[in-house]
Structures are given as C-alpha cells and as structure tokens.
Scaffold this active site. Structure first.
Site, short mmCIF file in Angstrom:
data_model
loop_
_atom_site.label_atom_id
_atom_site.label_comp_id
_atom_site.label_asym_id
_atom_site.label_seq_id
_atom_site.Cartn_x
_atom_site.Cartn_y
_atom_site.Cartn_z
N LYS A 7 0.85 -1.19 0.00
CA LYS A 7 0.00 0.00 0.00
C LYS A 7 0.89 1.24 0.00
O LYS A 7 1.84 1.33 0.78
CB LYS A 7 -0.91 -0.03 1.24
CG LYS A 7 -2.16 0.79 1.09
CD LYS A 7 -3.24 0.36 2.05
CE LYS A 7 -4.39 1.33 1.98
NZ LYS A 7 -5.58 0.87 2.70
N GLU A 18 -20.32 -4.72 9.05
CA GLU A 18 -21.30 -3.92 9.78
C GLU A 18 -22.43 -4.77 10.35
O GLU A 18 -22.91 -4.52 11.46
CB GLU A 18 -21.87 -2.83 8.86
CG GLU A 18 -20.88 -1.72 8.52
CD GLU A 18 -19.88 -2.07 7.44
OE1 GLU A 18 -20.02 -3.15 6.81
OE2 GLU A 18 -18.94 -1.28 7.20
N ARG A 65 -25.96 -1.09 5.86
CA ARG A 65 -25.68 -2.51 5.67
C ARG A 65 -26.36 -3.39 6.73
O ARG A 65 -26.61 -4.56 6.51
CB ARG A 65 -24.16 -2.74 5.83
CG ARG A 65 -23.37 -2.51 4.59
CD ARG A 65 -23.50 -3.69 3.68
NE ARG A 65 -23.14 -3.35 2.32
CZ ARG A 65 -21.93 -3.47 1.82
NH1 ARG A 65 -20.95 -3.91 2.56
NH2 ARG A 65 -21.70 -3.14 0.57
#
Ligand SMILES: Cc1ncc(C[n+]2csc(CCOP(=O)(O)OP(=O)(O)O)c2C)c(N)n1
Length: 639
Positions: free
Chosen positions: A288, A367, A395
């Site tokens: 990353k 979630e 969600r």
C-alpha cells in the site's frame, strides 16, 4: 535546468486500454512511474485515496493488457482504488477534476464510463456482482471474462464470503484477484488476515518470489500447475502454502504473485484467464502506498487524505468529541465496549484503544456482524457502542430491527457522518438514517445541536436501557464550551431556543445552528421566528412542538436528511393528527435523489440547508406573512 522541451509523456498517449498493448517493458515501467506522479499530484491537491491507488498501478496495467475491457468485465471492490483504471480508460483529461464539484467521482461509476462495469463505494460487493455477470454470461451462452478485484480488507466482509460460497456451489468460471496488502484502512484484522499474513511472510514465498519470473516463464500457458498452487513446489521442493481455505470454497488457488512486477502479473493473469472451467483466485501481494515513500511509511494516514489547503482548525470535530466522551465513559464504566467495523481512524478511536485495548474492538468491514455482536454483548449487561458511519449502517438494517430493537436491547449507535459528507459523494452521503431509523419500534433517535450536547446525548444513550442512536455530522463542532461532567437529557425532550410569534423553525441536529442564524436574519427584517432544537427525531417532543406550532400556525422543519420519511414527515404527521391540517408545515431537507460529490458548504447551499436557504424558505413558504414587515433585503431573498 529546464531544457524548454518537456519529455512527451507516455500517459498522454493512452486513450484506451488498447493503447497499452504494444508497450515495451521499459515503456511499461515508465508509464507506471508517470501514473504515480499523476496520482500524487492530483490526490494531493483534491484529496482522495492515495495509498490504495499507488498500490495497484502495476496490477491495473496488467489487467488492462491481459483482458479486453469493456468486453471483459473488471469489477473493482469498493472502487476507491480505481484511479489508475480511470487514467487508462479515457478519463485522463478529466482526472484533475477528481472528487471536485461537477468532476469525476472518486469511485467507479457506471455513468462515467463503459469500463466501470459496476459502481461501488461500499466494500465487499465485487464477488456477488461479478458472479451475477458470470451467470448472465453463461445463461446467454456468451464467453467474456469476469474479474473481481478485491482487497484483503474488503474480503473480510460477509458479503464477499457469501458470494464465494455461491461461486463454490456453482463452480462457474470467475476470476477473483485478491489484492493483499495486509491493510484495510488500518491493518486488516481477523483470522483471514492471519492466514494471508502467514502466506505473505512465509520465507518460502519470499524465496519463490525471487525465483517467480523464472518459474512462470518455464510453464506453458494454461498449464494447471500454477493454478493448483504448485508452482512454488516446482521451484522450491516440498513447499506447502496454506491454500486450502479457497480450495475448500471451490476455487483453484494461484499465487502469491508479486503485485509490482507487471510481467509476472501478466503471466499469472493470462493463466487465470485461460484456466477453465472452475473459478480461480489469484493472490497478488502489493504494498500500500508503493512508490511514494511518505505513503509507504504511513499507509493509514495516506489511505484517504484531505484536499490541499483544508485547514481543520483548532475546534475539535464531532468525531473527536465522540472519542473523548467514550474515553471518559470507559473510565467510569468498565462494562462499556466500543465496536468499530474497520473504521478506528475515522472514528478517532485510537485514544480510547490506547487506554482500553480490550474494550475497543475492530471487527473488520462487517457492519452486520458488528450490530448483532453488540446485541450479544447487551444481553450480558454490557454497554456496547457501535461506532459507525451513517452510510455503512445501512448494511445492518435487519440486524438493527431483528437483533437489537425487537428485543429492546440497549445498544448505542454512535452515527458519524450523518448528512452531507462532501467529496466521497453519492455512495457515502449520510442521507437516509433519520428516515430508516425512526420507523423502527423501540429505537430512540437523537441528534445534537452542538458538540457539547453530543457528549450529553452519548451519556444519555449509555444510560437509557433501550437502543438509542445519536447521529452527528462530519465536521468541526461549533466551538462551544464542553462541560466536564455529563448529564442525562430526558428522552424525547427538545428545547425552545428562541421565541417568536410569526413562524416556528423546528430544527434537528446540525440544522439548529443555521436555523438560529436564519431567525436572526429574519428578525432584522421584522419577522419573529421561534426556533426549536428538536434533539430527538424519535420520540418527538410532542408537547413542545404542538405548543409552539399552535401559537405560530406556521412551521418549517429542517433536517440534513432525505425528506422522504424524514424528521419533517414525522413533525407534519404529528401536527396533522393533532390539528387536522390547520397548521401550515413546510420542510427543508435533501431531495429524493442521490446527492453528488462536492464541498459540504456548496452542497448545503444548493439544497437550502444553510442560514440563507432557511430564511429564503421561510419567506417563500408563507406568502401570508406580513410583507410590510420585511426589509428590501428580504423581499429580494424571497424573490
Ligand atoms: C461497507 C463499507 N464499510 C467500510 C468502508 C470504508 N472503507 C473504505 S476502503 C476500506 C478498506 C478497504 O481495504 P482493502 O479492501 O484491503 O483495500 P485497500 O485500500 O487496502 O487497497 C474501508 C474500511 C466501506 N467503503 N464500505
């Protein structure tokens, strides 16, 4: 010294993926470096997901060289890492408008390009969407390729696993590219992350990586040896990778592959493309922030950076006040537990986690699980606080209804980013929570007028013994003084902040301050406006609202939420039922559409959610107001 001649950029010559196909190895390297320059330059200015995008430059180039987009479908999970994809698919000329008002989106968007085959913004959708395309392809007797590109963070989401479950059941030809950088926004958590870490950090992978090029080149295309994960065995005798997880799901496993080596990636992707008929997972290891040292060094900060020149000032944000409140409450109450679905940074929870690591739980991008997990804690007399963004709570709707509210379990929902969030746009606006929460029985829904009230409402929620949501905006607070002691606010009790005989503005949360400003402006024009801080969207302060509305006979409601089924509807319904329609009610809120990206201030102004908009609305809504009272300025406003 400047030569006066700018070297022609390769990137300038790429108008579509077809232009990539003839590039030589050195040209590809050059292109990758030009893309990184462009990413750093535009994202530094406009804000956006820098580190995620720097990590997939080579992967994106390789994907577009091996596959034939848009005939082949590349489905990006979350869509936050698709900047290189945008640059290579005809959006170079608009790339400088990334996330700007009227400019291109920071996520994939079907309206933007035929190469964005599936729009996203929320995580873990790619495998399900891609499988839908695969089944459509097979039913139609077609033969294109479908590739889902999913990060190790997004792969922790339940939907990704549900999708894989069906892929394994159908055994259809789908390619999943797992972009594994060991990071979600923060380090990826969970057993899956541990498994990936095992592979990534395995010394045998590192040795195989060095030999990778040689091993791959030796293999004939289409050979199943790689696909069966045995390429490493052929390079390093007796090597075993823990690949069984995906194999048990019915995928052939291939990898891990060095995600910054275009040649190796292309070889692997071509083999995955030609591998038939089963689903195949290609495990790609990336860094990353790759190629830009500050981002490599701090991928958490550089995951998503603000636009240049944004000064956060010294007033604490609502998120910071939330975290400070949690810290104080966690010290006072050993049964308080805070749950974050992969957003400890956004919710500023590091200060709490530093002192109470065992009571701040990152559950991954999950979630639904977060909410039911909280419900479980509540059954054992713990006080769970689910710290979550409004958009991501969507969600977990059935979990809110079925697992929390139906059983009246005292879960606290600390809902950040309620209302307009700005540059992330349509997928991230917190536009719906007031509507979808207020229709659930047992749930108390509150929104503070400022950061001090946020503290007290959070405290109230932890004491309430019922499910309670406290929603607040993405912004700095108003700069009010913060009480050092918390007190409980009676449930369903609002406050009259200002009295006036002509009109009552009943405002919720972030709209209270501009409503007060509007009232002051209107007063200057001779119109007397009462302002109610509703505080609770449910239960409403019926007594207060009926009393003020009964006197003024004209009511304006204001909320930073969709007008559909929102706070305004609840107030109008209350007044209609109590008064039979004699009181005029007008509501200000977000329209029945998805709200685009742009600065919060500009969007609030567009939808009349600022002092000027509210004042204008009052004047245009009630032509019966004594015009003689209004000043020229306000006649202009209403005109
Ligand atoms: C449902 C949902 N929850 C949370 C987020 C916020 N979010 C955006 S990107 C991200 C991390 C994704 O990690 P990964 O898939 O590994 O991609 P990376 O950025 O590391 O390349 C998170 C948590 C989201 N977009 N959607």
């Amino acid at each position: 010294m400047e030569s006066g001649w700018e070297m022609a950029k390769l990137l300038d010559q790429i108008n579509s993926p077809a232009d990539l196909k003839e590039l030589s190895k050195p040209e590809l390297k050059q292109l990758a470096s030009e893309i990184r320059e462009e990413l750093v330059s535009v994202v530094s200015a406009n804000g956006g997901h820098l580190a995620s995008n720097l990590g997939v430059v080579e992967l994106t180039i390789a994907l577009h060289r091996v596959f034939e987009s848009p005939k082949d479908k590349i489905v990006w999970d979350v869509g936050h890492q698709a900047y290189t994809h945008k640059l290579l698919t005809g959006r170079r000329d608009r790339f400088s408008t990334l996330r700007q008002f009227g400019g291109i989106s920071g996520f994939t968007d079907r309206n933007e390009s035929e190469h964005d085959h599936f729009g996203a913004g929320h995580a873990s959708t790619s495998i399900s969407a891609a499988l839908g395309m695969v089944v459509a392809r097979d039913l139609a007797g077609d033969d294109y390729n479908v590739v889902a590109v999913i990060g190790d963070g997004a792969a922790t989401g339940g939907m990704a696993l549900e999708g894989m479950n069906q892929v394994g059941h159908l055994g259809s030809r789908l390619i999943v590219v797992l972009n594994d950088n060991g990071m979600s926004i923060s380090p990826t958590v969970g057993a899956l992350a541990r498994l990936l870490g095992k592979i990534r950090f395995d010394d045998r992978y590192r040795r195989a990586k060095d030999k990778g090029k040689r091993i791959v080149t030796k293999l004939p295309l289409g050979n199943r040896v790689w696909a069966a994960g045995k390429q490493v065995e052929s390079g390093v005798k007796g090597m075993f990778m823990p690949t069984t997880f995906w194999e048990e799901f019915g995928f052939a496993y291939m990898g891990p592959v060095d995600g910054h080596n275009v040649h190796e990636l292309e070889m692997a992707l071509a083999q995955a493309r030609d591998y038939r008929p089963e689903p195949i997972l290609l495990h790609v290891v990336t860094t990353k922030g790759k190629g830009y040292l500050p981002a490599e060094g701090d991928a958490v900060y550089f995951h998503g950076i603000p636009a240049q020149g944004i000064d956060n000032g010294t007033i604490p944000t609502y998120s910071e006040v939330f975290a400070q409140t949690m810290l104080q409450l966690a010290r006072e109450n050993p049964r308080l537990v805070i749950i974050t679905p992969a957003m400890p940074e956004g919710n500023c929870l590091s200060i709490v986690a530093a002192e109470f690591p065992e009571r701040v739980l990152d559950v991954g991008i999950c979630e639904q699980h977060a909410v039911t997990f909280a419900a479980g804690l509540a059954t054992e007399d713990f006080v769970p606080v689910v710290a979550i963004y409004s958009t991501f709570l969507q969600r977990a709707y059935d979990q809110i209804i079925h697992d929390v509210c139906l059983q009246d379990l005292p879960v606290v929902f600390a809902i950040d980013r309620g209302g307009i969030v700005g540059d992330d746009g349509k997928t991230h606006q917190g536009a719906f929570d007031i509507s979808y929460l207020t229709l659930v029985p047992n749930l108390i829904v509150a929104a503070p007028k400022d950061e001090d009230e946020l503290q007290h409402l959070l405290y109230t929620a932890t004491e309430s013994k019922h499910p309670m949501a406290v929603r607040y905006p993405r912004s700095a607070g108003l700069g009010v003084k913060l009480d050092t002691e918390f007190h409980s606010i009676p449930i369903g009790r609002g406050e009259l902040l200002r009295d006036g005989a002509d009109v009552a503005i009943v405002a919720l949360g972030s709209m209270v301050a501009p409503a007060l400003d509007a009232a002051r402006e209107l007063a200057a024009g001779g119109i007397e406006v009462a302002v109610v801080n509703a505080r609770f969207a449910k239960p409403l302060d019926r007594e207060l609202i009926l009393e003020v509305a009964g006197r003024t006979r004209r009511v304006v409601t204001v909320e930073e939420n969709t007008l559909n089924g929102g706070f305004g509807c609840s107030v109008a319904d209350l007044l209609h039922k109590s008064d039979g329609g004699g009181i005029q009610v007008k509501s200000i809120g977000l329209p029945d559409e998805f709200i685009e990206h742009g600065p919060q201030v500009a969007l609030r102004s567009r939808y009349g959610l600022d002092a000027e908009g509210i004042a204008r609305h009052v004047l245009t809504s009630f032509p019966t107001l004594d015009r003689a009272k209004t000043t020229t300025e306000y006649s202009e406003l209403s005109g």
